[in-house]
Design a protein around this motif. Structure first.
Motif, PDB file in Angstrom:
ATOM      1  N   VAL A   1      -0.001   5.591   0.826  1.00 18.33           N
ATOM      2  CA  VAL A   1       0.919   5.504  -0.310  1.00 18.33           C
ATOM      3  C   VAL A   1       0.287   6.197  -1.508  1.00 18.33           C
ATOM      4  O   VAL A   1      -0.845   5.909  -1.847  1.00 18.33           O
ATOM      5  CB  VAL A   1       1.201   4.039  -0.651  1.00 18.33           C
ATOM      6  CG1 VAL A   1       2.045   3.962  -1.917  1.00 18.33           C
ATOM      7  CG2 VAL A   1       1.944   3.380   0.479  1.00 18.33           C
TER       8      VAL A   1
ATOM      9  N   GLN B   1      -8.705   0.100   6.922  1.00 16.49           N
ATOM     10  CA  GLN B   1      -7.974   0.277   5.656  1.00 16.49           C
ATOM     11  C   GLN B   1      -8.920   0.715   4.552  1.00 16.49           C
ATOM     12  O   GLN B   1     -10.083   0.313   4.520  1.00 16.49           O
ATOM     13  CB  GLN B   1      -7.277  -1.025   5.262  1.00 16.49           C
ATOM     14  CG  GLN B   1      -6.295  -0.840   4.100  1.00 16.49           C
ATOM     15  CD  GLN B   1      -5.686  -2.150   3.651  1.00 16.49           C
ATOM     16  OE1 GLN B   1      -5.497  -3.059   4.444  1.00 16.49           O
ATOM     17  NE2 GLN B   1      -5.394  -2.256   2.365  1.00 16.49           N
TER      18      GLN B   1
ATOM     19  N   ASP C   1      -8.914   1.780   0.139  1.00 11.50           N
ATOM     20  CA  ASP C   1      -8.175   1.892  -1.127  1.00 11.50           C
ATOM     21  C   ASP C   1      -8.591   3.165  -1.845  1.00 11.50           C
ATOM     22  O   ASP C   1      -9.745   3.593  -1.750  1.00 11.50           O
ATOM     23  CB  ASP C   1      -8.473   0.674  -2.006  1.00 11.50           C
ATOM     24  CG  ASP C   1      -7.978  -0.618  -1.371  1.00 11.50           C
ATOM     25  OD1 ASP C   1      -6.969  -0.555  -0.667  1.00 11.50           O
ATOM     26  OD2 ASP C   1      -8.617  -1.654  -1.565  1.00 11.50           O
ATOM     27  N   PHE C   2      -7.640   3.731  -2.559  1.00 17.30           N
ATOM     28  CA  PHE C   2      -7.881   4.991  -3.251  1.00 17.30           C
ATOM     29  C   PHE C   2      -7.509   4.843  -4.727  1.00 17.30           C
ATOM     30  O   PHE C   2      -6.960   3.815  -5.134  1.00 17.30           O
ATOM     31  CB  PHE C   2      -7.067   6.117  -2.601  1.00 17.30           C
ATOM     32  CG  PHE C   2      -7.494   6.398  -1.189  1.00 17.30           C
ATOM     33  CD1 PHE C   2      -8.423   7.387  -0.913  1.00 17.30           C
ATOM     34  CD2 PHE C   2      -7.009   5.640  -0.137  1.00 17.30           C
ATOM     35  CE1 PHE C   2      -8.849   7.623   0.377  1.00 17.30           C
ATOM     36  CE2 PHE C   2      -7.426   5.869   1.160  1.00 17.30           C
ATOM     37  CZ  PHE C   2      -8.350   6.862   1.422  1.00 17.30           C
ATOM     38  N   GLU C   3      -7.794   5.886  -5.466  1.00 15.94           N
ATOM     39  CA  GLU C   3      -7.496   5.833  -6.904  1.00 15.94           C
ATOM     40  C   GLU C   3      -6.024   5.512  -7.168  1.00 15.94           C
ATOM     41  O   GLU C   3      -5.692   4.731  -8.043  1.00 15.94           O
ATOM     42  CB  GLU C   3      -7.841   7.182  -7.548  1.00 15.94           C
ATOM     43  CG  GLU C   3      -9.324   7.458  -7.615  1.00 15.94           C
ATOM     44  CD  GLU C   3      -9.606   8.906  -7.976  1.00 15.94           C
ATOM     45  OE1 GLU C   3     -10.469   9.130  -8.833  1.00 15.94           O
ATOM     46  OE2 GLU C   3      -8.960   9.812  -7.392  1.00 15.94           O
ATOM     47  N   HIS C   4      -5.135   6.116  -6.366  1.00 16.46           N
ATOM     48  CA  HIS C   4      -3.700   5.937  -6.638  1.00 16.46           C
ATOM     49  C   HIS C   4      -2.959   5.220  -5.521  1.00 16.46           C
ATOM     50  O   HIS C   4      -1.728   5.250  -5.491  1.00 16.46           O
ATOM     51  CB  HIS C   4      -3.039   7.299  -6.851  1.00 16.46           C
ATOM     52  CG  HIS C   4      -3.799   8.205  -7.746  1.00 16.46           C
ATOM     53  ND1 HIS C   4      -4.155   7.853  -9.022  1.00 16.46           N
ATOM     54  CD2 HIS C   4      -4.311   9.447  -7.532  1.00 16.46           C
ATOM     55  CE1 HIS C   4      -4.846   8.854  -9.564  1.00 16.46           C
ATOM     56  NE2 HIS C   4      -4.966   9.823  -8.683  1.00 16.46           N
ATOM     57  N   GLY C   5      -3.672   4.630  -4.585  1.00 19.25           N
ATOM     58  CA  GLY C   5      -2.952   3.981  -3.488  1.00 19.25           C
ATOM     59  C   GLY C   5      -3.905   3.494  -2.415  1.00 19.25           C
ATOM     60  O   GLY C   5      -5.058   3.212  -2.684  1.00 19.25           O
ATOM     61  N   TRP C   6      -3.390   3.422  -1.220  1.00 17.23           N
ATOM     62  CA  TRP C   6      -4.201   2.939  -0.117  1.00 17.23           C
ATOM     63  C   TRP C   6      -3.733   3.644   1.154  1.00 17.23           C
ATOM     64  O   TRP C   6      -2.689   4.298   1.166  1.00 17.23           O
ATOM     65  CB  TRP C   6      -4.062   1.422   0.039  1.00 17.23           C
ATOM     66  CG  TRP C   6      -2.636   0.953   0.000  1.00 17.23           C
ATOM     67  CD1 TRP C   6      -1.944   0.524  -1.091  1.00 17.23           C
ATOM     68  CD2 TRP C   6      -1.707   0.939   1.084  1.00 17.23           C
ATOM     69  NE1 TRP C   6      -0.650   0.226  -0.746  1.00 17.23           N
ATOM     70  CE2 TRP C   6      -0.480   0.462   0.579  1.00 17.23           C
ATOM     71  CE3 TRP C   6      -1.796   1.256   2.433  1.00 17.23           C
ATOM     72  CZ2 TRP C   6       0.652   0.320   1.378  1.00 17.23           C
ATOM     73  CZ3 TRP C   6      -0.673   1.103   3.240  1.00 17.23           C
ATOM     74  CH2 TRP C   6       0.538   0.639   2.697  1.00 17.23           C
TER      75      TRP C   6
ATOM     76  N   THR D   1     -12.549   2.030  -2.338  1.00 19.63           N
ATOM     77  CA  THR D   1     -13.128   0.954  -1.533  1.00 19.63           C
ATOM     78  C   THR D   1     -12.777   1.178  -0.064  1.00 19.63           C
ATOM     79  O   THR D   1     -11.618   1.411   0.266  1.00 19.63           O
ATOM     80  CB  THR D   1     -12.533  -0.420  -1.930  1.00 19.63           C
ATOM     81  OG1 THR D   1     -12.643  -0.572  -3.329  1.00 19.63           O
ATOM     82  CG2 THR D   1     -13.280  -1.562  -1.240  1.00 19.63           C
TER      83      THR D   1
ATOM     84  N   VAL E   1     -15.349  -1.486  -8.629  1.00 19.39           N
ATOM     85  CA  VAL E   1     -15.336  -0.638  -7.443  1.00 19.39           C
ATOM     86  C   VAL E   1     -15.986   0.697  -7.748  1.00 19.39           C
ATOM     87  O   VAL E   1     -15.720   1.303  -8.776  1.00 19.39           O
ATOM     88  CB  VAL E   1     -13.868  -0.415  -7.002  1.00 19.39           C
ATOM     89  CG1 VAL E   1     -13.801   0.561  -5.846  1.00 19.39           C
ATOM     90  CG2 VAL E   1     -13.247  -1.733  -6.625  1.00 19.39           C
TER      91      VAL E   1
END
Lengths: 489, 224
Positions: free
Chosen positions: B224, B192, B194-199, B169, B69
């Motif tokens: 989150v 939606q 996605d992130f480094e530490h959550g979504w 992503t 990613v």
């Protein structure tokens, strides 16, 4: 951070079985000369019908023929109750269900047919017959297991209803002493049960009232330990409301989707819902919904959880905790068919409550736990509807994985699309009592359309593409019917 | 008189050219639809999903493996998609903006659908990739801007950056539908990322104000 949920669940069609009521077979592992309640007599709160795991094995080919790929069994561990939510021994399958030997045989037979098996884990509370709690009843404060439960005083009165119980039971029920999950030994005990049965080959856990366990990190650890043994194990919780706190990717893969059920029945059955069967008003499928309201509810529902979790939700119309849909709608088969159509076209794994597919009626508990009917009593048309819809779901990945787009919602007509790559379907449903012709603007479709093929139902379409201004498709939907259409470019 | 005549001649020529473009280019739904399909592709690279005929294989199939990613703006596929969206091949881009108001209703609807979808899929990553509150301010309607307190927006975006980190992503739109399917009062979406530490799940609505598509509702519904 990516959320990971078991891939097989996204493609699964579940079948929920209440083991005492689905099928029975005599076997040397089951005590003989037992007086069962007559199989087809109305169920009682305390009577046993004699269904067992050997009987389920005998019916696996029936389930394969139906298109089922996963079983969810309500509790099977030793218990002094026909529903077995009062667990005596978490390591012993109830002898009258066939014992551990029968479960091993069931797992083998099911897996041979590519059917997964999910068990019901009741870990918030045990039974007052659970041997650790029984030790407290025998020895009072001298018992080494006192701290395993929420004992608040002495004497502990498990059976004397005229005395204070002096311990916490689930929902105030003294038959169901609550575990003290803060106790490290209790926590470890439960984790090991979960691990043990996954090691024995089960494919997941359905968790009973998991919202009652409020110890921080409990379900995260549960997930970590179960997934460490089988990363594809399914963990699904019984949460009736918005389950966001549990569906963040670190606890459950999904919940029993009662919220979908509520909206689905309120739209498809409308005023036909018998409010006498809505025992929990907060979750009742009422008031009746019109199509725009249903569309809004669906949009809200789809915004609650990450998409990977949406695809592994356990979607249902009935369960052992609700009246069966057929009875809830006063035996109106069109309501059942419409709701079933929405069930099988919605994101998430559909789950059929045993007998619903052949028109088994049933009011609230214990009536919703009737025995599976004999073949001559099956509603074959309803069974065909289930078979067709399951077949279509298996054949079209868009219904299992595809994006959802609302296309039309007016009065009691709702049209939406599910699409994934080149697989594109339109689902149209008319819950009204009159046939309707609805023009659908092709410009609202996210893909080209040159041909539509009716896969299910009696919708007819006509469309003209001679010019963009006439680029409409006319849906003719008979009263109280729905259709699935395959779109070709 | 001569100058006025010349001016009228030029204007007439331009008008004829525009009508020519509208009549010949716009009905080409192939390119329009192809673009719509592009707009729906998630902006991440996955192994191709294949329908499996064999039930055994279906049940045992594992989750598609995601390719490494990268930030959305470095993603080649995303850049290609973006270039394609902005390319001259998009039929509606040939229509001069002053003529769009005269398009037939069905043409305008199709154009708005396509533009809304593209707009949402383009704008969300810009806003949330680094939790840029100024970008959201630029993309929202005056009404939403007025209803939003700048300080609290900045604070909440800073909080989200701290909790979620940067976007890894963009998963794309999962639900899309007219806010009011009859009146056509804007489009609602659920997307939606996605992130480094959550979504996070992003929900909202876009509406059209004149020739411009803007967010009139935007919320991070479950980060989150």
């Amino acid at each position: 951070m990516q959320i990971y949920t078991p891939d097989w669940v996204k493609h699964a069609v579940f079948y929920q079985i209440f083991p005492d009521r689905f099928a029975g077979r005599s076997h040397p592992s089951i005590p003989s000369h037992v007086q069962w309640e007559p199989w087809q007599a109305p169920p009682t709160l305390q009577g046993y019908k004699g269904g067992n795991l050997w009987g389920i094995i005998d019916r696996l080919d029936y389930l394969v023929d139906l298109g089922i790929t996963a079983l969810y069994l309500t509790p099977i561990f030793q218990s002094a109750c026909n529903h077995r939510y009062h667990t005596h021994d978490y390591y012993q399958v109830d002898p009258i269900l066939g014992g551990n030997e029968a479960l091993t045989a069931l797992l083998t037979a099911a897996h041979d047919r590519q059917i997964k098996v999910v068990l019901d884990g009741v870990f918030n509370h045990a039974s007052r017959g659970f041997f650790f709690f029984n030790d407290i009843l025998e020895n009072g404060p001298y018992s080494p297991w006192v701290d395993w439960f929420r004992v608040e005083g002495w004497p502990v009165a498990a059976y004397q209803g005229n005395q204070p119980a002096n311990y916490l039971g689930w929902s105030g029920n003294r038959a169901l002493p609550q575990f003290n999950h803060d106790h490290p030994d209790v926590r470890e005990y439960i984790m090991r049960i979960a691990e043990y049965w996954v090691e024995q080959g089960i494919d997941g856990w359905r968790l009973d009232v998991p919202n009652e366990i409020k110890v921080p990190g409990f379900w995260q650890e549960f997930r970590d330990r179960v997934k460490a043994i089988n990363p594809e194990a399914y963990i699904v919780g019984e949460i009736w409301d918005n389950a966001q706190p549990w569906l963040t990717g670190d606890q459950f893969d999904g919940v029993m989707n009662y919220q979908f059920r509520q909206a689905c029945i309120a739209f498809t059955a409308g005023h036909r819902v018998d409010l006498a069967y809505t025992t929990q008003p907060a979750y009742a499928p009422s008031p009746a919904l019109q199509a725009p309201d249903y569309d809004q509810r669906i949009q809200d529902l789809l915004s609650w959880y990450p998409w990977d979790i949406q695809l592994t939700q356990l979607n249902l119309l009935s369960s052992h905790d609700t009246a069966r849909l057929l009875s809830m709608v006063h035996m109106d088969y069109s309501s059942v068919e419409l709701a079933t159509l929405l069930l099988f076209t919605f994101p998430g794994a559909p789950c059929i409550y045993y007998g619903d597919e052949v028109g088994l009626p049933g009011g609230i508990d214990p009536d919703c736990r009737r025995s599976f009917p004999d073949k001559q009593d099956w509603h074959l048309e309803l069974q065909t509807v289930h078979k067709q819809l399951i077949q279509i779901r298996h054949a079209h990945p868009a219904l299992r994985m595809g994006q959802y787009q609302g296309l039309y919602a007016k009065d009691q007509v709702y049209i939406f699309s599910r699409f994934l790559d080149e697989n594109r379907l339109i689902v149209a449903i008319n819950c009204g009592s009159d046939a309707v012709s609805t023009p659908l603007d092709l410009s609202l479709l996210p893909y080209p359309i040159s041909r539509v093929e009716v896969l299910y139902g009696n919708a007819s379409t006509a469309h003209s593409t001679t010019s963009i201004s006439k680029n409409l498709i006319d849906f003719h939907l008979p009263a109280r019917q729905g259709s699935i259409l395959l779109v070709s470019a | 008189m001569v100058l006025a005549g010349l001016l009228i001649g030029v204007l007439l020529t331009v008008a004829i050219l525009c009508i020519f473009l509208v009549v010949l280019v716009l009905p080409n739904r192939e390119s329009f639809i192809a673009l719509q399909q592009h707009a729906h592709k998630p902006q991440r690279i996955e192994t191709e999903f294949r329908e499996l005929n064999d039930l055994q294989a279906l049940m045992e199939r594992k989750q598609p493996q995601l390719v490494e990613v990268r930030p959305w703006h470095d993603n080649a596929e995303y850049l290609a998609l973006k270039a394609d969206i902005q390319s001259e091949s998009h039929a509606y881009r040939h229509v001069p903006s002053f003529l769009r108001g005269f398009m037939p209703k069905s043409w305008r609807k199709a154009w708005q659908y396509s533009e809304s979808l593209t707009y949402v899929n383009n704008s969300i990553p810009k806003i949330i990739s680094n939790w840029d509150s100024r970008e959201l301010s630029r993309q929202c309607t005056p009404t939403l801007l007025q209803a939003t307190q700048r300080d609290s927006l900045e604070k909440s975006f800073a909080d989200l950056l701290g909790r979620c980190g940067r976007m890894t992503t963009y998963q794309g739109i999962k639900y899309f539908g007219l806010a009011n399917l009859q009146e056509g009062s804007g489009w609602q979406f659920v997307a939606q990322a996605d992130f480094e530490h959550g979504w996070a799940i992003i929900t909202g609505r876009v509406i059209w104000q004149g020739q411009r598509c803007r967010f009139d509702h935007f919320s991070i519904s479950n980060a989150v």
